[in-house]
Design an enzyme around this catalytic site. Structure first.
Site, PDB file in Angstrom:
ATOM      1  N   HIS A 163       0.730 -10.560   6.472  1.00 46.81           N
ATOM      2  CA  HIS A 163      -0.589 -11.031   5.951  1.00 46.81           C
ATOM      3  C   HIS A 163       0.046 -11.670   4.675  1.00 46.81           C
ATOM      4  O   HIS A 163       0.897 -10.984   4.015  1.00 46.81           O
ATOM      5  CB  HIS A 163      -1.428  -9.804   5.834  1.00 46.81           C
ATOM      6  CG  HIS A 163      -2.496  -9.985   4.745  1.00 46.81           C
ATOM      7  ND1 HIS A 163      -3.276 -11.311   5.029  1.00 46.81           N
ATOM      8  CD2 HIS A 163      -3.057  -9.631   3.813  1.00 46.81           C
ATOM      9  CE1 HIS A 163      -4.231 -11.089   3.820  1.00 46.81           C
ATOM     10  NE2 HIS A 163      -4.009 -10.168   3.153  1.00 46.81           N
ATOM     11  N   CYS A 188      -9.059  -8.513   5.572  1.00 48.34           N
ATOM     12  CA  CYS A 188      -7.665  -9.028   5.877  1.00 48.34           C
ATOM     13  C   CYS A 188      -6.985  -8.673   7.176  1.00 48.34           C
ATOM     14  O   CYS A 188      -6.373  -9.461   7.700  1.00 48.34           O
ATOM     15  CB  CYS A 188      -6.715  -8.915   4.704  1.00 48.34           C
ATOM     16  SG  CYS A 188      -7.323  -9.561   3.342  1.00 48.34           S
ATOM     17  N   ASN A 225      -4.009 -16.033  -0.644  1.00 44.80           N
ATOM     18  CA  ASN A 225      -4.560 -14.971   0.352  1.00 44.80           C
ATOM     19  C   ASN A 225      -6.075 -15.620   0.819  1.00 44.80           C
ATOM     20  O   ASN A 225      -6.888 -15.875   0.220  1.00 44.80           O
ATOM     21  CB  ASN A 225      -4.888 -13.884  -0.402  1.00 44.80           C
ATOM     22  CG  ASN A 225      -5.459 -12.829   0.444  1.00 44.80           C
ATOM     23  OD1 ASN A 225      -5.563 -12.832   1.710  1.00 44.80           O
ATOM     24  ND2 ASN A 225      -5.662 -11.476   0.003  1.00 44.80           N
TER      25      ASN A 225
END
Ligand code: UT7
Length: 333
Positions: free
Chosen positions: A260, A119, A290
């Site tokens: 994020h 990520c 996500n």
């Protein structure tokens, strides 16, 4: 090739993004696993996520995002010197997804490679692109974060299947004429001792993709969510301090946070750390879920195209994910 870091900053000359058409809502998931919209929204802030069409792979999403970024930067594919794709869901082990994007765009002069930092991948890619430009090696770099994570999810595991989505975001990087504009600092971290907290255990060299591995779905995302959550809050708080200290800035001198998008509660914790009202935080997790390496550039593109982020703003990008990895970049827009 020139060498040595030059007294020049790297600016982001254009951003772009792409989301697949198909929307999967929490209500759709209620019919698939033992979950509720109420649980997902209260624990994560996610309401819906996008799912790539069967014929779409990561390079297809990445190409669209890249094309949009080139358009905003008003350059052609032949101007690109380098393409970096950050992804943990490449089209193939090899060749690289970046090479396929190069082919799709017709960026015949460009070098191309993939980068994997889960990520945090886009922050890592931005850092590498910045260093190539400041070293004088390359003038025009396209960095992309792109994922088709929904292909690597166990759709019977409610702990993970409600969290992830597909998408791509991109940025064109160029040298800045204005010394006050561009990337002010980048900060990268990793702690491989915590690798097994968030991983796909099988499907690669440690555990090749045998029938058994696939049947047991060991090639899908496994996460110790609650532990990862706590470490994310702590490490993102530390990296925010690092950014402020490195640039000699106070919290109120940051104009926008582009975090994020894993969990709204993690985002809120980072905003509180910055004493920043949520109006200055770019949130897409409710609509995108996500999207791993794609989440920061997707949110950035939305904020830039929506006219929220403007020339002169100080924009803090941050991410946390598998590895474990985390990092941040401060940009003067
Ligand atoms: O992007 C990379 C980095 N990743 C992250 O930053 C993600 C970090 N973690 C998180 O976002 C959160 O930990 C989650 C959203 C994954 C989970 O939230 P939580 O508040 O940490 O919940 P939990 O893991 O402590 O689970 C609480 C309960 C459990 O039930 P019991 O054992 O308390 O009875 C789970 O079985 O919630 C249950 N649960 C669910 N219930 C309904 C787990 N998933 C679901 C679900 N629907 N989908």
């Amino acid at each position: 090739m020139k060498t040595g870091i030059m007294d020049v900053r790297t600016r982001i000359a254009g951003t772009g993004s792409y989301l697949p058409d198909k929307i999967l809502t929490n209500f759709d998931l209620e019919k698939m696993v033992d979950t509720t919209d109420e649980w997902i929204v209260s624990r994560s802030g996610i309401r819906e996520r996008r799912v790539a069409a069967a014929e779409q792979a990561t390079s297809d999403l990445a190409t669209e995002a890249g094309r949009n970024a080139l358009e905003m930067a008003a350059i052609g594919p032949e101007d690109l010197d380098l393409i970096i794709v950050a992804t943990l869901t490449p089209d193939h082990f090899f060749p690289s997804t970046a090479g396929l994007v190069q082919r799709n765009l017709g960026a015949t002069r460009a070098a191309a490679f993939d980068l994997e930092a889960a990520c945090t991948g886009f922050i890592y890619a931005l850092t590498v692109g910045d260093l190539f430009i400041r070293s004088g090696s390359f003038r025009t770099v396209l960095v992309i974060g792109a994922e088709v994570l929904t292909r690597f999810i166990d759709w019977e595991d409610r702990n993970t299947c409600v969290l992830f989505g597909d998408g791509a975001g991109a940025a064109v990087m160029k040298p800045s004429d204005d010394p006050g504009q561009g990337i002010l600092s980048t900060h990268l971290h990793s702690d491989g001792r915590l690798a097994d907290m968030l991983m796909a255990p099988g499907g690669a060299s440690r555990m090749p993709p045998t029938h058994e591995v696939v049947e047991k779905k060991l090639n899908t995302v496994k996460m110790r969510g609650n532990e990862v959550f706590k470490i994310a809050v702590t490490k993102l708080s530390e990296v925010v301090d690092e950014v402020l200290q490195a640039n000699g800035l106070r919290e109120d001198e940051i104009d926008f946070l582009v975090p994020h998008q894993a969990n709204l509660r993690i985002i809120q914790a980072t905003a509180r750390k910055l004493r920043m009202p949520m109006e200055k935080v770019i949130v897409t997790v409710d609509r995108h879920g996500n999207t791993s390496a794609a989440s920061v550039p997707l949110a950035l593109d939305e904020a830039v195209r929506g006219g929220r982020i403007k020339r002169g703003d100080r924009v803090l990008l941050e991410a946390f994910g598998g590895g474990l990895t985390w990092g941040a970049a401060l940009v003067r827009w």
